[in-house]
Write an enzyme that holds these catalytic residues in place. Sequence first.
Site, short mmCIF file in Angstrom:
data_model
loop_
_atom_site.label_atom_id
_atom_site.label_comp_id
_atom_site.label_asym_id
_atom_site.label_seq_id
_atom_site.Cartn_x
_atom_site.Cartn_y
_atom_site.Cartn_z
N ILE A 105 -28.93 -142.71 -92.39
CA ILE A 105 -27.49 -142.60 -92.13
C ILE A 105 -27.23 -141.66 -90.95
O ILE A 105 -26.41 -141.94 -90.08
CB ILE A 105 -26.74 -142.14 -93.39
CG1 ILE A 105 -26.77 -143.25 -94.45
CG2 ILE A 105 -25.29 -141.76 -93.06
CD1 ILE A 105 -26.25 -142.85 -95.82
N GLY A 107 -29.33 -140.92 -88.64
CA GLY A 107 -29.94 -141.52 -87.45
C GLY A 107 -30.59 -140.49 -86.55
O GLY A 107 -30.81 -139.34 -86.94
N GLU A 133 -48.55 -133.29 -110.32
CA GLU A 133 -48.11 -133.12 -111.71
C GLU A 133 -47.97 -134.47 -112.42
O GLU A 133 -47.20 -134.62 -113.37
CB GLU A 133 -46.78 -132.33 -111.75
CG GLU A 133 -46.64 -131.34 -112.87
CD GLU A 133 -47.53 -130.11 -112.73
OE1 GLU A 133 -48.14 -129.91 -111.66
OE2 GLU A 133 -47.64 -129.38 -113.71
N THR A 135 -48.44 -138.78 -111.15
CA THR A 135 -47.70 -139.67 -110.25
C THR A 135 -46.58 -140.41 -111.01
O THR A 135 -46.58 -140.45 -112.25
CB THR A 135 -48.63 -140.74 -109.64
OG1 THR A 135 -49.17 -141.52 -110.71
CG2 THR A 135 -49.75 -140.11 -108.83
C1 LIG Z 1 -49.93 -132.88 -101.16
C2 LIG Z 1 -50.60 -132.85 -102.51
C3 LIG Z 1 -50.58 -131.67 -103.22
C4 LIG Z 1 -51.20 -131.61 -104.47
N1 LIG Z 1 -51.17 -130.42 -105.14
C5 LIG Z 1 -51.81 -130.33 -106.32
C6 LIG Z 1 -51.83 -129.10 -107.04
O1 LIG Z 1 -51.25 -128.09 -106.63
N2 LIG Z 1 -52.52 -129.03 -108.21
C7 LIG Z 1 -53.17 -130.12 -108.71
O2 LIG Z 1 -53.78 -130.00 -109.77
N3 LIG Z 1 -53.17 -131.30 -108.05
C8 LIG Z 1 -52.50 -131.43 -106.88
N4 LIG Z 1 -52.50 -132.63 -106.21
C9 LIG Z 1 -53.24 -133.76 -106.77
C10 LIG Z 1 -52.30 -134.77 -107.44
O3 LIG Z 1 -51.90 -134.30 -108.71
C11 LIG Z 1 -53.09 -136.08 -107.53
O4 LIG Z 1 -53.30 -136.56 -106.21
C12 LIG Z 1 -52.34 -137.11 -108.33
O5 LIG Z 1 -52.29 -136.74 -109.68
C13 LIG Z 1 -53.00 -138.50 -108.23
O6 LIG Z 1 -54.33 -138.40 -108.64
P1 LIG Z 1 -55.50 -138.97 -107.71
O7 LIG Z 1 -55.28 -138.46 -106.31
O8 LIG Z 1 -56.78 -138.67 -108.39
O9 LIG Z 1 -55.22 -140.52 -107.61
P2 LIG Z 1 -55.66 -141.64 -108.64
O10 LIG Z 1 -55.61 -141.14 -110.06
O11 LIG Z 1 -56.92 -142.23 -108.16
O12 LIG Z 1 -54.46 -142.66 -108.44
C14 LIG Z 1 -54.29 -143.43 -107.25
C15 LIG Z 1 -53.08 -144.32 -107.42
O13 LIG Z 1 -53.27 -145.18 -108.56
C16 LIG Z 1 -52.21 -145.01 -109.49
N5 LIG Z 1 -52.75 -145.10 -110.84
C17 LIG Z 1 -53.79 -144.36 -111.37
N6 LIG Z 1 -54.00 -144.71 -112.66
C18 LIG Z 1 -53.08 -145.69 -112.94
C19 LIG Z 1 -52.79 -146.47 -114.09
N7 LIG Z 1 -53.49 -146.33 -115.24
N8 LIG Z 1 -51.78 -147.36 -114.02
C20 LIG Z 1 -51.05 -147.52 -112.89
N9 LIG Z 1 -51.29 -146.81 -111.74
C21 LIG Z 1 -52.28 -145.93 -111.78
C22 LIG Z 1 -51.65 -143.62 -109.22
O14 LIG Z 1 -50.30 -143.51 -109.65
C23 LIG Z 1 -51.80 -143.53 -107.71
O15 LIG Z 1 -50.71 -144.16 -107.10
C24 LIG Z 1 -51.87 -132.74 -104.99
C25 LIG Z 1 -51.83 -133.95 -104.26
C26 LIG Z 1 -51.20 -134.01 -103.04
C27 LIG Z 1 -51.18 -135.33 -102.29
#
Ligand SMILES: Cc1cc2nc3c(=O)[nH]c(=O)nc-3n(C[C@H](O)[C@H](O)[C@H](O)COP(=O)(O)OP(=O)(O)OC[C@H]3O[C@@H](n4cnc5c(N)ncnc54)[C@H](O)[C@@H]3O)c2cc1C
Length: 154
Positions: A105, A107, A133, A135
């Site tokens: 909005i 822009g 925390e 996804t």
């Molecule tokens: C910028 C950033 C800051 C972070 N800070 C912290 C922090 O301070 N402390 C901490 O502990 N962690 C932190 N994280 C980690 C974050 O909690 C994880 O990245 C997140 O929980 C996803 O886990 P993963 O990366 O292992 O992805 P995966 O578990 O491999 O998931 C990948 C994708 O698949 C989806 N998915 C996974 N399982 C399923 C399912 N059963 N059904 C449907 N979809 C699914 C997920 O939603 C995601 O979209 C941070 C991540 C980022 C990007």
Amino acid sequence: MTAMKTFDNTRPLVGAMALGIGRAAYEYTCEFVKKNYVLSRPVPRYAAIAERLARVGRGLEAARTLTWRAAWLADEGEPNAKEASMSKAMAGQAAIRACIEAIEICGAEGSIAKDHQLLEKWFRDIKVYDIFEGTGQIQRIVISKRLISDLKAF
Ligand SMILES: Cc1cc2nc3c(=O)[nH]c(=O)nc-3n(C[C@H](O)[C@H](O)[C@H](O)COP(=O)(O)OP(=O)(O)OC[C@H]3O[C@@H](n4cnc5c(N)ncnc54)[C@H](O)[C@@H]3O)c2cc1C
């Protein structure tokens, strides 16, 4: 189990943090629109902008109410796993929507002018609130499991 209990307390907090950014973007956008658009004029573009602002506003309000409720249940020591997940899932999405709409909005004039740089920062920062925390997808799994177990009780 302890980790899941911790999430019941921290997910509403993450929801509240997301809402802070979403609200900032929303309020910024409303001010921008007030200065740059005349919403009462019957021109389709203005009406479309007003409708988008209304959608963002109601999403943020609904998510805020849910977040307050989840946090209140936690304060009372009541079970709140479903509400905590709902608040985080909804707040993240509402705040992302607020930031996307703000960028669109306002822009180029609203997002890259020197004194408006926070808008672009909020847009970049907000996505992670839907990731850490637990996804958004994981929140929806928690919610559906809780809803189904509630149904089984009948
Ligand atoms: C910028 C950033 C800051 C972070 N800070 C912290 C922090 O301070 N402390 C901490 O502990 N962690 C932190 N994280 C980690 C974050 O909690 C994880 O990245 C997140 O929980 C996803 O886990 P993963 O990366 O292992 O992805 P995966 O578990 O491999 O998931 C990948 C994708 O698949 C989806 N998915 C996974 N399982 C399923 C399912 N059963 N059904 C449907 N979809 C699914 C997920 O939603 C995601 O979209 C941070 C991540 C980022 C990007």
